[in-house]
Design an enzyme around this catalytic site. Structure first.
Site, PDB file in Angstrom:
ATOM      1  N   SER A  40      -9.176 -22.674 -10.049  1.00 58.40           N
ATOM      2  CA  SER A  40      -7.771 -22.479  -9.690  1.00 58.40           C
ATOM      3  C   SER A  40      -7.398 -23.272  -8.454  1.00 58.40           C
ATOM      4  O   SER A  40      -6.270 -23.729  -8.310  1.00 58.40           O
ATOM      5  CB  SER A  40      -7.489 -20.995  -9.417  1.00 58.40           C
ATOM      6  OG  SER A  40      -7.259 -20.283 -10.592  1.00 58.40           O
ATOM      7  N   HIS A  78      -2.284 -15.488  -5.237  1.00 59.20           N
ATOM      8  CA  HIS A  78      -2.881 -16.616  -5.953  1.00 59.20           C
ATOM      9  C   HIS A  78      -1.904 -17.788  -6.078  1.00 59.20           C
ATOM     10  O   HIS A  78      -2.237 -18.940  -5.776  1.00 59.20           O
ATOM     11  CB  HIS A  78      -3.328 -16.133  -7.334  1.00 59.20           C
ATOM     12  CG  HIS A  78      -4.142 -17.104  -8.118  1.00 59.20           C
ATOM     13  ND1 HIS A  78      -3.570 -18.028  -8.962  1.00 59.20           N
ATOM     14  CD2 HIS A  78      -5.483 -17.276  -8.219  1.00 59.20           C
ATOM     15  CE1 HIS A  78      -4.526 -18.739  -9.544  1.00 59.20           C
ATOM     16  NE2 HIS A  78      -5.699 -18.298  -9.112  1.00 59.20           N
ATOM     17  N   ASP A  82       2.192 -19.158 -12.532  1.00 60.16           N
ATOM     18  CA  ASP A  82       1.162 -18.376 -11.844  1.00 60.16           C
ATOM     19  C   ASP A  82       1.690 -16.981 -11.510  1.00 60.16           C
ATOM     20  O   ASP A  82       2.437 -16.404 -12.296  1.00 60.16           O
ATOM     21  CB  ASP A  82       0.760 -19.137 -10.566  1.00 60.16           C
ATOM     22  CG  ASP A  82      -0.687 -18.924 -10.176  1.00 60.16           C
ATOM     23  OD1 ASP A  82      -1.022 -17.795  -9.780  1.00 60.16           O
ATOM     24  OD2 ASP A  82      -1.470 -19.879 -10.235  1.00 60.16           O
TER      25      ASP A  82
END
EC number: 3.4.21.-
Length: 400
Positions: free
Chosen positions: A346, A192, A161
């Site tokens: 996600s 994120h 990621d």
């Protein structure tokens, strides 16, 4: 949304052939990287033959630069050697050099490298999380997470990621930095990846609260990267997991884009290497069969559900989806401390990766077979899941 993508709309790649080797074309709307390619070798190629091919590429590239005055290109940048046999390389080549490579009988296909990027992320402050309670309960609306005290102890989660804030209090020293394939900053400057990691192994937000987390950075501060860089991270995670025990490892990829055979092949190599891999289905409300690596059948593809047990309006769907997981307004860790609320497939995917780690802690075995185990304990509750899509929502089997 939290899903990382650039291709709108997504579609199966068309293919062309240049003098023998197949060139996997991306559709209009996909941001390809100028003169950058991923070359995948034939199945079963030996290390010796691969080294010979690489030497030929380097010699031919140098000869073109020196003798022919060819346009300056960087040449071969990175080689891929997955433990399961997948071999290839990425690089910066002009059309004439790619034409030369395509003539080689040992080349399986060539794919143009493409950009991957995070879409806009929804954020809503001060909203309580509900996803954990849903994973541990057979009924919606709960406020308590029921789980076994093993909580994923002994398992390791590779988060491919934007990086992870490994110093965040949520991880209690269980998070480590693994590798960086996108920039020179070993930190999560986007947020994120830390959110994803918190859902997997955070002490408050995590499904597997005692699991170890390894940060594998393939996307920069803007959430931007390339297919070739992502594959580098996938290769590293596979090798590291095999060294430490693949049967105790899970991997999470809350990212994707338009169909990429190279991306799918790399995902399949992770699964073949014995690592359970959870991948986001995507946020475009289309069939996930048209995106990668979500369309790879040997991995666990995850769609997003709401608190009301319905398909999130943004979530992709289709036969390639294995399970649904909570993905709307999910609270988890943010870099620098504290938490934030994000939505997307996600956010759904780390619930599944975390559940995989949780089941490893329970002694349920590891590897890609965990996806079948997760589907067996899932509950049939999702309303309007989408055409030809499962209605199964993950559950940890606590019996509550």
């Amino acid at each position: 949304m939290g899903f990382i993508t650039k291709a709108i709309p997504l579609a199966l790649a068309a293919a062309s052939v240049i003098n023998g080797a197949e060139i996997m074309e991306t559709r209009a709307g996909v941001q390809t990287l100028a003169d950058k390619y991923i070359v995948v070798m034939n199945d079963g190629m030996t290390d010796k033959d691969f080294d010979s091919h690489r030497s030929w590429v380097n010699r031919t590239h140098r000869r073109r630069l020196i003798r022919r005055g060819a346009k300056a290109m960087g040449g071969m940048k990175h080689t891929y050697r997955f433990p399961t046999g997948l071999k290839g390389y990425s690089g910066h080549f002009d059309e004439q050099m790619i034409n030369e490579i395509s003539k080689r009988a040992d080349v399986k296909y060539i794919e143009r490298d493409a950009r991957v990027q995070i879409n806009a992320i929804e954020q809503q402050d001060n909203v309580p999380s509900w996803g954990l309670a849903r994973v541990g309960s057979k009924e919606p609306g709960g406020t308590t997470y029921y789980y076994d005290g093993t909580a994923g102890e002994g398992s390791t989660a590779y988060v491919i990621d934007t990086g992870t804030d490994i110093q965040h209090e949520e991880f209690e020293g269980r998070a480590t930095w693994g590798a960086n394939f996108v920039d020179d900053m070993d930190m999560d400057c986007n947020g994120h990846g830390t959110h994803v990691s918190g859902t997997i192994g955070g002490k408050t937000f995590g499904v597997a609260k005692k699991s170890n987390v390894v940060a594998v950075k393939v996307l920069d501060c803007n959430g931007s990267g390339s297919n070739s860089g992502v594959i580098m991270g996938m290769e590293w995670a596979t090798k590291d997991a095999q060294q430490k025990g693949a049967d105790k490892a899970v991997a999470n990829m809350s990212l994707g884009g338009a169909f990429s055979q190279a991306s799918n092949d790399a995902a399949a190599a992770i699964a073949k290497g014995g690592v359970f891999l959870a991948v986001a289905a995507g946020n475009d409300n289309v069939d996930a069969a048209d995106s990668s690596p979500a369309s790879e059948p040997s991995i666990c593809t995850v769609a997003a559900s709401t608190e009301q047990d319905s398909k999130a309006d943004f979530s992709n769907f289709g036969q390639v989806v294995d399970v649904y997981a909570p993905g709307d307004s999910i609270t988890s860790a943010k870099p620098g401390g504290g938490s934030q609320v994000l939505s997307g497939t996600s956010m759904a995917t780390p619930h599944v990766a975390g559940l995989g780690a949780y089941l490893i802690g329970l002694g349920k075995g590891g590897g890609p077979g965990l996806c079948d185990t997760i589907k067996q304990t899932a509950i049939d509750v999702i309303q309007n899941p989408g055409a030809s899509t499962t209605s199964k929502l993950i559950n940890n089997g606590s019996g509550m």
